[in-house]
Design an enzyme around this catalytic site. Structure first.
Site, mmCIF file in Angstrom:
data_model
loop_
_atom_site.group_PDB
_atom_site.id
_atom_site.type_symbol
_atom_site.label_atom_id
_atom_site.label_comp_id
_atom_site.label_asym_id
_atom_site.label_seq_id
_atom_site.Cartn_x
_atom_site.Cartn_y
_atom_site.Cartn_z
ATOM 1 N N ARG A 45 -6.425 5.164 -86.516
ATOM 2 C CA ARG A 45 -6.559 6.617 -87.315
ATOM 3 C C ARG A 45 -7.690 7.511 -86.463
ATOM 4 N NH1 ARG A 45 -6.262 3.618 -92.686
ATOM 5 N NH2 ARG A 45 -7.694 2.501 -91.720
ATOM 6 N N GLY A 46 -8.299 6.730 -85.391
ATOM 7 C CA GLY A 46 -9.497 7.697 -84.889
ATOM 8 C C GLY A 46 -9.375 8.776 -84.069
ATOM 9 N N ASP A 104 -9.181 8.089 -79.260
ATOM 10 C CA ASP A 104 -10.253 8.434 -79.488
ATOM 11 C C ASP A 104 -11.640 7.879 -78.559
ATOM 12 O OD1 ASP A 104 -10.380 5.703 -80.387
ATOM 13 O OD2 ASP A 104 -11.030 6.334 -82.449
ATOM 14 N N ASP A 107 -13.940 1.466 -75.262
ATOM 15 C CA ASP A 107 -15.026 0.674 -75.372
ATOM 16 C C ASP A 107 -15.152 -0.342 -74.287
ATOM 17 O OD1 ASP A 107 -17.531 -0.771 -75.866
ATOM 18 O OD2 ASP A 107 -17.221 -0.918 -78.033
ATOM 19 N N GLY A 109 -12.070 -1.439 -73.312
ATOM 20 C CA GLY A 109 -10.821 -1.283 -73.018
ATOM 21 C C GLY A 109 -9.500 -2.328 -73.449
ATOM 22 N N LEU A 112 -6.768 -0.339 -75.542
ATOM 23 C CA LEU A 112 -6.018 0.613 -74.598
ATOM 24 C C LEU A 112 -5.142 -0.144 -73.679
ATOM 25 C CD1 LEU A 112 -5.488 3.284 -73.956
ATOM 26 C CD2 LEU A 112 -7.207 3.774 -72.268
ATOM 27 N N LYS A 135 -16.740 5.100 -73.058
ATOM 28 C CA LYS A 135 -18.131 4.520 -73.172
ATOM 29 C C LYS A 135 -18.425 3.690 -72.202
ATOM 30 C CE LYS A 135 -18.990 3.305 -77.694
ATOM 31 N NZ LYS A 135 -19.153 2.484 -78.880
ATOM 32 N N ASP A 163 -14.884 6.663 -87.461
ATOM 33 C CA ASP A 163 -15.362 6.186 -88.533
ATOM 34 C C ASP A 163 -16.459 5.022 -88.364
ATOM 35 O OD1 ASP A 163 -13.429 4.294 -87.563
ATOM 36 O OD2 ASP A 163 -13.663 3.416 -89.707
ATOM 37 N N ARG A 169 -15.365 10.337 -90.714
ATOM 38 C CA ARG A 169 -14.305 11.048 -90.080
ATOM 39 C C ARG A 169 -14.354 12.307 -90.132
ATOM 40 N NH1 ARG A 169 -11.024 6.679 -88.112
ATOM 41 N NH2 ARG A 169 -10.503 4.959 -89.511
HETATM 42 P P1 5GP Z 1 -12.088 -1.294 -77.384
HETATM 43 O O1 5GP Z 1 -10.715 -2.136 -77.578
HETATM 44 O O2 5GP Z 1 -11.805 -0.292 -76.172
HETATM 45 O O3 5GP Z 1 -13.253 -2.141 -77.148
HETATM 46 O O4 5GP Z 1 -12.240 -0.662 -78.716
HETATM 47 C C1 5GP Z 1 -11.719 0.566 -78.770
HETATM 48 C C2 5GP Z 1 -11.601 1.040 -80.408
HETATM 49 O O5 5GP Z 1 -12.686 0.499 -80.952
HETATM 50 C C3 5GP Z 1 -11.586 2.276 -80.516
HETATM 51 O O6 5GP Z 1 -10.392 2.938 -80.412
HETATM 52 C C4 5GP Z 1 -12.338 2.507 -81.798
HETATM 53 O O7 5GP Z 1 -11.425 2.577 -82.894
HETATM 54 C C5 5GP Z 1 -13.363 1.393 -81.901
HETATM 55 N N1 5GP Z 1 -14.685 1.985 -81.196
HETATM 56 C C6 5GP Z 1 -15.162 1.590 -80.161
HETATM 57 N N2 5GP Z 1 -16.136 2.185 -79.996
HETATM 58 C C7 5GP Z 1 -16.558 3.038 -81.177
HETATM 59 C C8 5GP Z 1 -17.523 3.878 -81.500
HETATM 60 O O8 5GP Z 1 -18.743 3.913 -80.930
HETATM 61 N N3 5GP Z 1 -17.388 4.440 -82.984
HETATM 62 C C9 5GP Z 1 -16.261 4.373 -83.635
HETATM 63 N N4 5GP Z 1 -16.301 4.892 -84.562
HETATM 64 N N5 5GP Z 1 -15.293 3.459 -83.270
HETATM 65 C C10 5GP Z 1 -15.482 2.821 -81.870
HETATM 66 MG MG MG Z 2 -9.017 3.898 -81.529
#
Ligand code: 5GP
Ligand code: MG
Length: 188
Positions: A45-46, A104, A107, A109, A112, A135, A163, A169
């Protein structure tokens, strides 16, 4: 009501800067897709707030369709659970068109990468990704990002769609989540 262990703290990116950057991204994406079809897929939802603004920053001439896919790797905390769940994507690319994933924040990856693999498997003509936030955290998974809003430090942020435990949000600025009063929980 119980006091949450974290609360939104200092503003990392004020809404005016977000708006300006989203307009720039809209112009860039519009020129890259001029004359072609585009399916923009927001990641729920982000990304809903970012997607809503980005879509309206596209030139009116862009032939864009909009859809959404659900994806998640976070529970109610601020660190990844590791496993990634992604909704169905095949029906989204049935036309073999140009797909733009709108996310959104990237982090590790992992989310994605899984999303991109699922989309790629469905055989789109092209696949690109727009991420509002990139990030500066250890990236464990390879995932090309074609359009980046902002690079941010390794802090947990909320607002503008993002969130913490489904809250915050609606905040117009992007803020750093900070330990609330009386909390003994450390930020990572
Ligand atoms: P990854 O799979 O890249 O580690 O994380 C990606 C997902 O984690 C993002 O789409 C988001 O939903 C959540 N996420 C990562 N970092 C943050 C952050 O700083 N704040 C929030 N609210 N969500 C995050
Ligand atoms: Mg996300």
């Amino acid at each position: 009501m119980e006091t949450p262990p974290y609360t939104p703290g200092r503003i990392l990116i004020p809404q005016a800067r977000i708006a300006e950057r989203v307009r720039e991204l809209g112009r860039q994406i519009s020129s890259d897709y001029a004359g072609s079809d585009l399916l923009a897929v927001g990641v729920l939802r982000g990304s809903v707030v970012f997607a809503a603004d980005l879509l309206r920053a596209l030139e009116p001439e862009i032939r864009v369709r909009v859809d959404f896919v659900r994806a998640g790797s976070y529970g109610d905390g601020t660190t990844s659970r590791g496993e990634v769940t992604v909704g169905e994507t095949d029906h989204l690319v049935s036309a073999g068109g140009n797909v733009l994933i709108v996310d959104d924040v990237v982090d590790t990856g992992r989310t994605l990468r899984v999303l991109q693999e699922k989309f790629r498997a469905a055989g789109p003509r092209s696949l690109r990704t727009a991420a509002l936030l990139d990030k500066q955290a250890p990236r464990t998974d390879d995932c090309p990002i074609d359009y980046i809003g902002f690079s941010i430090p390794d802090v947990f942020v909320v607002g503008y769609g993002l969130d913490y435990a489904q809250r915050y949000r609606h905040l117009p600025d992007i803020r750093v989540l900070e330990a609330g009063p009386g909390s003994n929980v450390k930020q990572r």
